[in-house]
Design an enzyme around this catalytic site. Structure first.
Site, mmCIF file in Angstrom:
data_model
loop_
_atom_site.group_PDB
_atom_site.id
_atom_site.type_symbol
_atom_site.label_atom_id
_atom_site.label_comp_id
_atom_site.label_asym_id
_atom_site.label_seq_id
_atom_site.Cartn_x
_atom_site.Cartn_y
_atom_site.Cartn_z
ATOM 1 C CB ALA A 66 1.787 -7.237 5.458
ATOM 2 N N GLY A 110 -0.041 -4.147 9.332
ATOM 3 C CA GLY A 110 1.246 -4.523 9.909
ATOM 4 C C GLY A 110 2.056 -3.321 10.331
ATOM 5 C CD GLU A 113 -0.881 -6.505 12.859
ATOM 6 O OE1 GLU A 113 -0.410 -6.526 11.696
ATOM 7 O OE2 GLU A 113 -1.614 -7.410 13.298
ATOM 8 C CD GLU A 133 -4.762 -5.674 9.363
ATOM 9 O OE1 GLU A 133 -5.659 -4.907 9.766
ATOM 10 O OE2 GLU A 133 -3.597 -5.628 9.764
HETATM 11 C C1 LIG Z 1 12.000 -7.261 11.985
HETATM 12 C C2 LIG Z 1 10.798 -7.777 12.646
HETATM 13 C C3 LIG Z 1 9.690 -6.758 12.760
HETATM 14 C C4 LIG Z 1 8.400 -7.441 13.035
HETATM 15 C C5 LIG Z 1 7.206 -6.572 12.736
HETATM 16 C C6 LIG Z 1 6.153 -7.283 11.935
HETATM 17 C C7 LIG Z 1 5.062 -6.310 11.459
HETATM 18 C C8 LIG Z 1 3.915 -7.013 10.815
HETATM 19 C C9 LIG Z 1 4.147 -7.361 9.339
HETATM 20 C C10 LIG Z 1 3.272 -8.492 8.873
HETATM 21 C C11 LIG Z 1 1.813 -8.230 9.118
HETATM 22 C C12 LIG Z 1 0.942 -9.266 8.463
HETATM 23 C C13 LIG Z 1 -0.411 -9.186 9.043
HETATM 24 C C14 LIG Z 1 -1.034 -7.819 8.820
HETATM 25 O O1 LIG Z 1 -1.982 -7.661 9.843
HETATM 26 C C15 LIG Z 1 -1.690 -7.778 7.422
HETATM 27 C C16 LIG Z 1 -1.617 -6.468 6.734
HETATM 28 O O2 LIG Z 1 -0.881 -5.573 7.085
HETATM 29 S S1 LIG Z 1 -2.604 -6.348 5.341
HETATM 30 C C17 LIG Z 1 -2.288 -4.686 4.729
HETATM 31 C C18 LIG Z 1 -2.990 -3.635 5.538
HETATM 32 N N1 LIG Z 1 -2.806 -2.333 4.944
HETATM 33 C C19 LIG Z 1 -3.720 -1.779 4.085
HETATM 34 O O3 LIG Z 1 -4.734 -2.356 3.791
HETATM 35 C C20 LIG Z 1 -3.408 -0.397 3.536
HETATM 36 C C21 LIG Z 1 -3.254 -0.479 2.020
HETATM 37 N N2 LIG Z 1 -2.968 0.834 1.444
HETATM 38 C C22 LIG Z 1 -3.945 1.788 1.292
HETATM 39 O O4 LIG Z 1 -5.067 1.642 1.697
HETATM 40 C C23 LIG Z 1 -3.517 3.075 0.612
HETATM 41 O O5 LIG Z 1 -2.301 2.830 -0.041
HETATM 42 C C24 LIG Z 1 -3.326 4.245 1.596
HETATM 43 C C25 LIG Z 1 -2.370 3.856 2.707
HETATM 44 C C26 LIG Z 1 -4.669 4.672 2.174
HETATM 45 C C27 LIG Z 1 -2.722 5.435 0.827
HETATM 46 O O6 LIG Z 1 -3.518 5.688 -0.311
HETATM 47 P P1 LIG Z 1 -2.924 6.639 -1.454
HETATM 48 O O7 LIG Z 1 -2.374 7.869 -0.847
HETATM 49 O O8 LIG Z 1 -3.976 6.743 -2.493
HETATM 50 O O9 LIG Z 1 -1.684 5.842 -2.058
HETATM 51 P P2 LIG Z 1 -1.743 4.533 -2.999
HETATM 52 O O10 LIG Z 1 -2.810 3.608 -2.548
HETATM 53 O O11 LIG Z 1 -1.722 4.966 -4.417
HETATM 54 O O12 LIG Z 1 -0.358 3.833 -2.621
HETATM 55 C C28 LIG Z 1 0.869 4.328 -3.161
HETATM 56 C C29 LIG Z 1 1.643 3.119 -3.632
HETATM 57 O O13 LIG Z 1 1.935 2.281 -2.473
HETATM 58 C C30 LIG Z 1 1.403 0.991 -2.695
HETATM 59 N N3 LIG Z 1 0.941 0.420 -1.424
HETATM 60 C C31 LIG Z 1 0.279 1.065 -0.447
HETATM 61 N N4 LIG Z 1 0.015 0.213 0.578
HETATM 62 C C32 LIG Z 1 0.544 -0.991 0.201
HETATM 63 C C33 LIG Z 1 0.596 -2.284 0.836
HETATM 64 N N5 LIG Z 1 0.120 -2.515 2.075
HETATM 65 N N6 LIG Z 1 1.183 -3.313 0.167
HETATM 66 C C34 LIG Z 1 1.713 -3.093 -1.068
HETATM 67 N N7 LIG Z 1 1.716 -1.894 -1.730
HETATM 68 C C35 LIG Z 1 1.115 -0.863 -1.074
HETATM 69 C C36 LIG Z 1 0.268 1.204 -3.686
HETATM 70 O O14 LIG Z 1 -0.037 -0.026 -4.328
HETATM 71 C C37 LIG Z 1 0.860 2.242 -4.594
HETATM 72 O O15 LIG Z 1 1.790 1.606 -5.433
HETATM 73 P P3 LIG Z 1 1.624 1.707 -7.041
HETATM 74 O O16 LIG Z 1 0.251 1.188 -7.340
HETATM 75 O O17 LIG Z 1 1.766 3.164 -7.347
HETATM 76 O O18 LIG Z 1 2.708 0.864 -7.605
#
Ligand SMILES: CCCCCCCCCCCCC[C@H](O)CC(=O)SCCNC(=O)CCNC(=O)[C@H](O)C(C)(C)COP(=O)(O)OP(=O)(O)OC[C@H]1O[C@@H](n2cnc3c(N)ncnc32)[C@H](O)[C@@H]1OP(=O)(O)O
Length: 259
Positions: A66, A110, A113, A133
């Site tokens: 997400a 997500g 998921e 998460e």
């Molecule tokens: C149509 C109906 C479909 C129904 C399906 C519903 C699906 C579910 C959706 C809702 C779910 C909500 C509940 C869910 O359980 C909660 C979550 O998902 S919380 C988020 C969990 N994810 C993470 O914690 C991963 C976060 N990201 C990272 O750890 C790293 O980005 C990485 C993946 C390990 C990669 O690392 P790197 O290669 O170093 O790349 P960067 O970190 O530099 O990322 C590049 C760029 O992308 C941006 N970014 C990455 N992940 C996210 C994110 N989750 N949200 C927002 N932005 C993200 C990152 O900020 C960078 O951007 P920049 O800083 O360059 O602007």
């Protein structure tokens, strides 16, 4: 209907292909993307020319979760008032046609998921799955604690959810999370080929097979076997079942009418 901003949509024969397209955020699932995704899935579900749907992302990320930046300033009252997640993030579950997740790169939070909401996952050898998460001070909120545990078992799910660690494609296949692992360069072609095979069969029978398998997550063994038996018996009302069995006896390919 305005052109979608965060997804790409195309058809490959009888297969609808939806590609998440927010590369700058590793396909983070923002609200706008989810609305577009839901509309695209419903459109393919209603399209008689489509027999199966493939959902994929980019080479680097299926979806990195997400959108954290969209969530970070929301409070308890906000997410409760909006019924965040429950309000429209489960459209995949309403789709009657088979939805195949073709995962390369990161499928996290997500993103994992979403892939698990699909009917099956084909993984590229670059895929990495996780529910990180806990590193953000939350728990999975779109079925991750329930579907991952049912898919891979309590211990592996508990370890992944309590530590936030990722598992690679090979481990995901060993654990039963994914159906198959293919070379990254072949992922889309393999997923579309799988979709084409499914789309070549009788649509009502495919829908009943999908319903029966998914029921295994929701019911006791006895209830699931009862449902399966009713659906199996229902096939005998279809011309396609008569055609399928007659074709075998006559040593020819069946021509299913309900496609
Ligand atoms: C149509 C109906 C479909 C129904 C399906 C519903 C699906 C579910 C959706 C809702 C779910 C909500 C509940 C869910 O359980 C909660 C979550 O998902 S919380 C988020 C969990 N994810 C993470 O914690 C991963 C976060 N990201 C990272 O750890 C790293 O980005 C990485 C993946 C390990 C990669 O690392 P790197 O290669 O170093 O790349 P960067 O970190 O530099 O990322 C590049 C760029 O992308 C941006 N970014 C990455 N992940 C996210 C994110 N989750 N949200 C927002 N932005 C993200 C990152 O900020 C960078 O951007 P920049 O800083 O360059 O602007």
């Amino acid at each position: 209907m305005p052109m979608p901003e965060h997804i790409l949509v195309e058809t490959r024969g009888a297969v609808g292909l939806v590609r998440l397209n927010r590369p700058q955020a590793l396909n983070a699932l923002c609200d706008a993307l989810m609305l577009e995704l839901g509309a695209a899935l419903r459109a393919f579900d209603a399209d008689e020319a489509i027999g199966a749907i493939v959902l994929t992302g980019s080479e680097k990320a299926f979806a990195a979760g997400a959108d954290i930046k969209e969530m970070k300033d929301r409070g308890f009252a906000d997410v409760v008032a909006d019924d965040f997640i429950g309000n429209r993030w489960e459209t995949v579950l309403e789709i009657r046609k088979p939805v195949i997740a073709a995962v390369a790169g990161f499928a996290l939070g997500g993103g994992c998921e979403l892939a698990m909401m699909c009917d099956l996952i084909i993984a590229a050898d670059t895929a990495k799955f996780g529910q990180p998460e806990i590193t953000l001070g939350v728990i999975p909120g779109a079925g991750g604690t329930q579907r991952l545990t049912r898919a891979v078992g309590k211990s592996k799910a508990m370890e992944m959810i309590l530590t936030g660690r990722m598992m690679d494609a090979a481990e995901a296949e060993r654990a039963g999370l994914v159906a198959r692992v293919v070379p990254a360069a072949e992922l889309i072609d393999e997923a579309v080929k799988l979709g084409e095979r499914i789309a070549s069969f009788s649509r009502p029978v495919v829908a009943m097979a999908k319903e029966a398998v998914n029921a295994a997550f929701e019911s006791s063994l006895a209830e699931g076997v009862r449902l399966e038996r009713r659906l199996f018996q229902s096939c005998f009302a279809l011309a396609d079942r008569a055609e399928g069995m007659a074709a075998f006896a006559e040593k020819r390919k069946p021509v299913f009418v309900h496609r």
